[in-house]
Design an enzyme around this catalytic site. Structure first.
Site, PDB file in Angstrom:
ATOM      1  N   GLN A  11       0.817  -1.209   0.000  1.00 31.11           N
ATOM      2  CA  GLN A  11       0.000   0.000   0.000  1.00 31.11           C
ATOM      3  C   GLN A  11       0.856   1.267   0.000  1.00 31.11           C
ATOM      4  O   GLN A  11       0.521   2.251  -0.653  1.00 31.11           O
ATOM      5  CB  GLN A  11      -0.964  -0.016   1.204  1.00 31.11           C
ATOM      6  CG  GLN A  11      -2.203   0.844   1.025  1.00 31.11           C
ATOM      7  CD  GLN A  11      -2.982   0.581  -0.265  1.00 31.11           C
ATOM      8  OE1 GLN A  11      -3.218  -0.565  -0.639  1.00 31.11           O
ATOM      9  NE2 GLN A  11      -3.351   1.634  -0.974  1.00 31.11           N
ATOM     10  N   ASP A  67      11.522  -3.409  -7.263  1.00 35.37           N
ATOM     11  CA  ASP A  67      11.955  -4.183  -6.114  1.00 35.37           C
ATOM     12  C   ASP A  67      12.885  -3.253  -5.369  1.00 35.37           C
ATOM     13  O   ASP A  67      13.787  -2.647  -5.949  1.00 35.37           O
ATOM     14  CB  ASP A  67      12.658  -5.475  -6.519  1.00 35.37           C
ATOM     15  CG  ASP A  67      12.619  -6.472  -5.363  1.00 35.37           C
ATOM     16  OD1 ASP A  67      11.511  -6.752  -4.865  1.00 35.37           O
ATOM     17  OD2 ASP A  67      13.682  -6.939  -4.929  1.00 35.37           O
TER      18      ASP A  67
HETATM   19  P1  IMP Z   1       9.349  -5.344  -2.163  1.00 37.00           P
HETATM   20  O1  IMP Z   1       7.891  -5.089  -2.290  1.00 37.00           O
HETATM   21  O2  IMP Z   1       9.731  -6.770  -2.175  1.00 37.00           O
HETATM   22  O3  IMP Z   1      10.128  -4.516  -3.149  1.00 37.00           O
HETATM   23  O4  IMP Z   1       9.726  -4.875  -0.698  1.00 37.00           O
HETATM   24  C1  IMP Z   1      10.214  -3.665  -0.413  1.00 37.00           C
HETATM   25  C2  IMP Z   1      10.380  -3.565   1.090  1.00 37.00           C
HETATM   26  O5  IMP Z   1      11.500  -2.724   1.352  1.00 37.00           O
HETATM   27  C3  IMP Z   1       9.179  -2.887   1.726  1.00 37.00           C
HETATM   28  O6  IMP Z   1       8.245  -3.814   2.190  1.00 37.00           O
HETATM   29  C4  IMP Z   1       9.825  -2.103   2.861  1.00 37.00           C
HETATM   30  O7  IMP Z   1      10.018  -2.940   3.964  1.00 37.00           O
HETATM   31  C5  IMP Z   1      11.182  -1.736   2.271  1.00 37.00           C
HETATM   32  N1  IMP Z   1      11.091  -0.457   1.556  1.00 37.00           N
HETATM   33  C6  IMP Z   1      11.214  -0.236   0.223  1.00 37.00           C
HETATM   34  N2  IMP Z   1      11.070   1.057  -0.077  1.00 37.00           N
HETATM   35  C7  IMP Z   1      10.825   1.672   1.087  1.00 37.00           C
HETATM   36  C8  IMP Z   1      10.564   3.031   1.416  1.00 37.00           C
HETATM   37  O8  IMP Z   1      10.492   3.935   0.587  1.00 37.00           O
HETATM   38  N3  IMP Z   1      10.377   3.273   2.724  1.00 37.00           N
HETATM   39  C9  IMP Z   1      10.442   2.306   3.698  1.00 37.00           C
HETATM   40  N4  IMP Z   1      10.645   1.035   3.444  1.00 37.00           N
HETATM   41  C10 IMP Z   1      10.843   0.702   2.133  1.00 37.00           C
END
Ligand code: IMP
Length: 191
Positions: A11, A67
């Protein structure tokens, strides 16, 4: 208007993309809730490509995925690609990082985002990567954003992502910067 599927169920990311893509003349849609893409790549780039490719092929439309994650120097780059899986929720993930950093002097870290856009037949048509440098603070600060935002203090502003308003986070963040690099191409594709 061409459709663009956002390959994410996060989200926090979804809200950021809605704003970041406002100038792109596309109908932004979300991947179906029932669709699971296994993130079994060993790099951010591999996972971004996998998510964008699977969603574009299945929806027969353009798809964009990122990612992303946080890499902490004193933890040898962890949580890295495991950022979303480091514990069961944001609060516990933050607690785990702070515990693992307990007693360590070096608090430097960076956020990284790899973005991939695929055409309706699953071909990679755009890729981008950006990092945002900062430090992990000792206690969470700020109420905005998501994930690790409250413990990541951006290097130049000395604000945590959770202390920034949306415009400021977009300006500094890994996601904002990675997307900015491919906005000109996106404007052309979705003209
Ligand atoms: P993905 O959906 O596998 O790319 O997971 C990315 C994860 O990295 C997220 O669930 C967060 O825990 C962390 N993350 C990535 N971008 C952000 C950000 O902008 N702020 C804080 N956490 C982030």
């Amino acid at each position: 208007m061409k459709k663009l599927y956002l390959a994410s169920k996060n989200q926090g990311k979804i809200e950021e993309y809605k704003k970041l893509l406002l100038d792109v003349n596309c109908e932004l849609l979300l991947q179906p809730e029932s669709m699971e893409v296994e993130e079994n790549g060993i790099t951010f780039r591999e996972n971004a490509i996998k998510k964008a490719r699977e969603v574009s092929k299945s929806m027969r439309n353009y798809a964009i995925a990122d990612d992303s994650g946080i890499c902490i120097d004193a933890l040898d780059g962890k949580p890295g690609i495991y950022s979303s899986r480091y514990a069961e929720n944001d609060k516990k993930r933050i607690e785990r990082v702070l515990t693992e950093l307990d007693g360590k002097e070096n608090r430097s870290a960076f956020f990284i985002a790899n973005i991939c856009v695929c055409s309706p037949n699953g071909d990679v048509i755009l890729e981008s990567e950006a990092k945002c440098l900062g430090n992990i603070i000792f206690k969470p600060r700020g109420n905005s954003g998501f994930g690790y935002d409250p413990i990541f203090e951006e290097l130049s502003s000395k604000l945590t992502f959770a202390e920034m308003n949306n415009d400021l986070k977009d300006l500094f963040s890994h996601r904002g910067q990675a997307l900015k690099k491919i906005i000109p191409q996106l404007l052309k594709i979705f003209a």
